[in-house]
Design an enzyme around this catalytic site. Sequence first.
Site, PDB file in Angstrom:
ATOM      1  N   SER A  94       0.829  -1.196   0.000  1.00 26.93           N
ATOM      2  CA  SER A  94       0.000   0.000   0.000  1.00 26.93           C
ATOM      3  C   SER A  94       0.872   1.258   0.000  1.00 26.93           C
ATOM      4  O   SER A  94       1.607   1.488  -0.956  1.00 26.93           O
ATOM      5  CB  SER A  94      -0.960  -0.032   1.199  1.00 26.93           C
ATOM      6  N   LEU A  95       0.829   2.058   1.048  1.00 24.43           N
ATOM      7  CA  LEU A  95       1.699   3.229   1.153  1.00 24.43           C
ATOM      8  C   LEU A  95       3.152   2.876   0.848  1.00 24.43           C
ATOM      9  O   LEU A  95       3.889   3.665   0.235  1.00 24.43           O
ATOM     10  CB  LEU A  95       1.608   3.802   2.570  1.00 24.43           C
ATOM     11  N   HIS A 203      -8.628   0.916   0.132  1.00 20.09           N
ATOM     12  CA  HIS A 203      -8.592  -0.095  -0.934  1.00 20.09           C
ATOM     13  C   HIS A 203      -9.982  -0.660  -1.221  1.00 20.09           C
ATOM     14  O   HIS A 203     -10.165  -1.860  -1.372  1.00 20.09           O
ATOM     15  CB  HIS A 203      -7.579  -1.195  -0.602  1.00 20.09           C
TER      16      HIS A 203
END
Length: 312
Positions: A94-95, A203
């Site tokens: 993710s990040l 998400h």
Amino acid sequence: MIDPPIGLVFPGQGTQRQGMGEVWRETPSWELTERISEATGENVPELLLSTPTEQLRRTDLAQLTVFSVAVMAHAEAVRCDALGGTVVVCAGHSLGEYAALTAAGALSVSDAAVLVAARGRAMRDAAERRSGTMGVLVGAPLDEVEDLVAVVRAAGPEVWVANVNAPGQTVVSGSPEGVALVEEYAHSIGAKMIRLQVGGAFHSPYMEPAVTPLHRALKDTAFASAHLPVVANVDAEPHGGDADWIDLGVRQLTSPVLWERSVRTMSGALGCRRLVELGPGKTLTGLIKRIDPEIEAVSLNDPKTLRASAAS
């Protein structure tokens, strides 16, 4: 002797805590905090040294602090020659994809920091528009989780699969009612749910309002025309300098993080037998060991561990 091919992996938000930067304060890589502060307008040293953990749960601050520690850890690992092989690929959860892009040479630290700040603000704004939450289902295979989520959504409450982290570990995301209903019926597939302390339904389609501002920021960013491959969350495929990172970046907001497949891409097609986690915590190292116990997975999450790795 040829150095073994290794992959670098970078964690996402959730690993932030008060004082997380203290161990990096006396290292040469600490100067990156000033660069990130200048790029984003945030006081990153203060965030990393004294901001309370509760405040760091705010999505934009969580993302910026985890990114900052990850790029410091990478810079220090390179300086100390602590990685133990030739880096052939990077990936982030993710990040963490933004730290991966930085380590791969696709983005400068400053440009990546601007994107992380824009992404964090956009996701926080999207979460404030529509209340959402997330939970980890532990102990059930993915297909059964997907079936349960589909049944709940067909009944009305909104919920989706958000992260496919490892065998028997899948994150769902959606409305509080939808996630609660999945939790209520988790026992029917032999699973239990662990709620995540997050600020929104990441998400998932609930992040759609974040797409336009992040797209704008990505479009204004110069990506290097050549860089190490980065395995993208949205398709678990390696992408080099010819990739459309604008598209991959905005799709990541509303698409599942395919972490298990990403690890298998690194260990399979790309031949990595050693994966090194750089940044706060050891979350990804634990997931990698569940995905493929044959892979050497190590976490270099503080200067002492880095020095020990360099000396071995």
